[in-house]
Design a protein around this motif. Sequence first.
Motif, PDB file in Angstrom:
ATOM      1  N   LEU A  85       0.816  -1.209   0.000  1.00  0.00           N
ATOM      2  CA  LEU A  85       0.000   0.000   0.000  1.00  0.00           C
ATOM      3  C   LEU A  85       0.850   1.260   0.000  1.00  0.00           C
ATOM      4  N   LYS A  86       0.335   2.258  -0.682  1.00  0.00           N
ATOM      5  CA  LYS A  86       1.021   3.533  -0.833  1.00  0.00           C
ATOM      6  C   LYS A  86       0.094   4.632  -0.327  1.00  0.00           C
ATOM      7  N   PRO A  87       0.673   5.772   0.036  1.00  0.00           N
ATOM      8  CA  PRO A  87      -0.174   6.863   0.534  1.00  0.00           C
ATOM      9  C   PRO A  87      -1.312   7.230  -0.404  1.00  0.00           C
ATOM     10  N   TYR A  88      -1.107   7.141  -1.709  1.00  0.00           N
ATOM     11  CA  TYR A  88      -2.172   7.529  -2.632  1.00  0.00           C
ATOM     12  C   TYR A  88      -3.313   6.523  -2.678  1.00  0.00           C
ATOM     13  N   ASP A  89      -3.141   5.376  -2.022  1.00  0.00           N
ATOM     14  CA  ASP A  89      -4.251   4.427  -1.914  1.00  0.00           C
ATOM     15  C   ASP A  89      -5.264   4.862  -0.851  1.00  0.00           C
ATOM     16  N   SER A  90      -4.892   5.829  -0.019  1.00  0.00           N
ATOM     17  CA  SER A  90      -5.783   6.293   1.041  1.00  0.00           C
ATOM     18  C   SER A  90      -7.078   6.822   0.437  1.00  0.00           C
ATOM     19  N   ALA A  91      -8.194   6.332   0.944  1.00  0.00           N
ATOM     20  CA  ALA A  91      -9.489   6.734   0.399  1.00  0.00           C
ATOM     21  C   ALA A  91     -10.581   6.024   1.183  1.00  0.00           C
ATOM     22  N   VAL A  92     -11.807   6.366   0.854  1.00  0.00           N
ATOM     23  CA  VAL A  92     -12.952   5.583   1.305  1.00  0.00           C
ATOM     24  C   VAL A  92     -13.224   4.549   0.212  1.00  0.00           C
ATOM     25  N   TYR A  93     -13.308   3.300   0.597  1.00  0.00           N
ATOM     26  CA  TYR A  93     -13.528   2.215  -0.342  1.00  0.00           C
ATOM     27  C   TYR A  93     -14.953   1.704  -0.207  1.00  0.00           C
ATOM     28  N   TYR A  94     -15.571   1.498  -1.355  1.00  0.00           N
ATOM     29  CA  TYR A  94     -16.965   1.065  -1.391  1.00  0.00           C
ATOM     30  C   TYR A  94     -17.086  -0.234  -2.173  1.00  0.00           C
ATOM     31  N   CYS A  95     -17.955  -1.102  -1.729  1.00  0.00           N
ATOM     32  CA  CYS A  95     -18.328  -2.222  -2.584  1.00  0.00           C
ATOM     33  C   CYS A  95     -19.674  -1.891  -3.219  1.00  0.00           C
ATOM     34  N   HIS A  96     -19.885  -2.472  -4.369  1.00  0.00           N
ATOM     35  CA  HIS A  96     -21.041  -2.122  -5.184  1.00  0.00           C
ATOM     36  C   HIS A  96     -21.574  -3.363  -5.869  1.00  0.00           C
ATOM     37  N   ASP A  97     -22.858  -3.534  -5.787  1.00  0.00           N
ATOM     38  CA  ASP A  97     -23.530  -4.628  -6.493  1.00  0.00           C
ATOM     39  C   ASP A  97     -23.920  -4.112  -7.872  1.00  0.00           C
ATOM     40  N   PHE A  98     -23.273  -4.631  -8.890  1.00  0.00           N
ATOM     41  CA  PHE A  98     -23.471  -4.124 -10.248  1.00  0.00           C
ATOM     42  C   PHE A  98     -24.887  -4.364 -10.747  1.00  0.00           C
ATOM     43  N   VAL A  99     -25.501  -5.453 -10.308  1.00  0.00           N
ATOM     44  CA  VAL A  99     -26.837  -5.795 -10.808  1.00  0.00           C
ATOM     45  C   VAL A  99     -27.917  -4.963 -10.129  1.00  0.00           C
ATOM     46  N   SER A 100     -27.871  -4.889  -8.807  1.00  0.00           N
ATOM     47  CA  SER A 100     -28.901  -4.146  -8.076  1.00  0.00           C
ATOM     48  C   SER A 100     -28.550  -2.675  -7.931  1.00  0.00           C
ATOM     49  N   THR A 101     -27.340  -2.311  -8.318  1.00  0.00           N
ATOM     50  CA  THR A 101     -26.797  -0.939  -8.199  1.00  0.00           C
ATOM     51  C   THR A 101     -26.770  -0.451  -6.756  1.00  0.00           C
ATOM     52  N   THR A 102     -26.646  -1.380  -5.823  1.00  0.00           N
ATOM     53  CA  THR A 102     -26.571  -1.025  -4.414  1.00  0.00           C
ATOM     54  C   THR A 102     -25.130  -0.695  -4.031  1.00  0.00           C
ATOM     55  N   TRP A 103     -24.972   0.340  -3.209  1.00  0.00           N
ATOM     56  CA  TRP A 103     -23.672   0.716  -2.671  1.00  0.00           C
ATOM     57  C   TRP A 103     -23.655   0.456  -1.167  1.00  0.00           C
ATOM     58  N   GLY A 104     -22.480   0.079  -0.662  1.00  0.00           N
ATOM     59  CA  GLY A 104     -22.295   0.039   0.770  1.00  0.00           C
ATOM     60  C   GLY A 104     -22.009   1.443   1.288  1.00  0.00           C
ATOM     61  N   GLN A 105     -21.840   1.562   2.610  1.00  0.00           N
ATOM     62  CA  GLN A 105     -21.607   2.875   3.206  1.00  0.00           C
ATOM     63  C   GLN A 105     -20.145   3.304   3.121  1.00  0.00           C
ATOM     64  N   GLY A 106     -19.270   2.358   2.772  1.00  0.00           N
ATOM     65  CA  GLY A 106     -17.860   2.674   2.617  1.00  0.00           C
ATOM     66  C   GLY A 106     -17.053   2.396   3.861  1.00  0.00           C
ATOM     67  N   THR A 107     -15.787   2.123   3.679  1.00  0.00           N
ATOM     68  CA  THR A 107     -14.852   1.963   4.783  1.00  0.00           C
ATOM     69  C   THR A 107     -13.570   2.706   4.408  1.00  0.00           C
ATOM     70  N   GLN A 108     -13.051   3.459   5.342  1.00  0.00           N
ATOM     71  CA  GLN A 108     -11.927   4.342   5.049  1.00  0.00           C
ATOM     72  C   GLN A 108     -10.631   3.794   5.610  1.00  0.00           C
ATOM     73  N   PHE A 109      -9.577   3.931   4.857  1.00  0.00           N
ATOM     74  CA  PHE A 109      -8.266   3.668   5.424  1.00  0.00           C
ATOM     75  C   PHE A 109      -7.255   4.694   4.943  1.00  0.00           C
ATOM     76  N   THR A 110      -6.241   4.871   5.764  1.00  0.00           N
ATOM     77  CA  THR A 110      -5.184   5.835   5.495  1.00  0.00           C
ATOM     78  C   THR A 110      -3.846   5.121   5.515  1.00  0.00           C
ATOM     79  N   VAL A 111      -3.058   5.389   4.506  1.00  0.00           N
ATOM     80  CA  VAL A 111      -1.707   4.833   4.444  1.00  0.00           C
ATOM     81  C   VAL A 111      -0.742   5.949   4.836  1.00  0.00           C
ATOM     82  N   SER A 112      -0.134   5.792   5.985  1.00  0.00           N
ATOM     83  CA  SER A 112       0.739   6.844   6.486  1.00  0.00           C
ATOM     84  C   SER A 112       1.701   6.276   7.501  1.00  0.00           C
ATOM     85  N   SER A 113       2.882   6.851   7.549  1.00  0.00           N
ATOM     86  CA  SER A 113       3.854   6.448   8.562  1.00  0.00           C
ATOM     87  C   SER A 113       3.723   7.330   9.797  1.00  0.00           C
TER      88      SER A 113
END
Length: 113
Positions: A85-113
């Motif tokens: 992992l690199k610092p630019y990977d830091s973000a809120v990550y979402y999973c998405h159901d392509f068929v139902s077009t449902t999104w999750g609420q997201g989970t955030q992580f930060t890459v930092s020393s």
Amino acid sequence: QVHLVESGGGLVQPGGFLRLSCAGSGSSFSDHIMTWHRQAPGKAREWVATVAPGGATFYTDADKGRFTGSRDHAKNMVYLQMNSLKPYDSAVYYCHDFVSTTWGQGTQFTVSS
């Protein structure tokens, strides 16, 4: 109706690894194409990976070789293993159901020393 809940975010050091999980519920979830997306502060949400029902996976060129998507149909789970992992990977990550077009609420992580 499909409901998605992501988990696994947090703080990780550069070069580290993390596994995100997406718990799904609802009819036919296991038959649906699932995708992972991320949104960094001030940027648009972007596609990261696709995990097909049969296990086939697709990634952005930048993430190929570092990220691995998978799913466990018995547990109704979809995962995204992220390595180097690199610092630019830091973000809120979402999973998405392509068929139902449902999104999750997201989970955030930060890459930092």
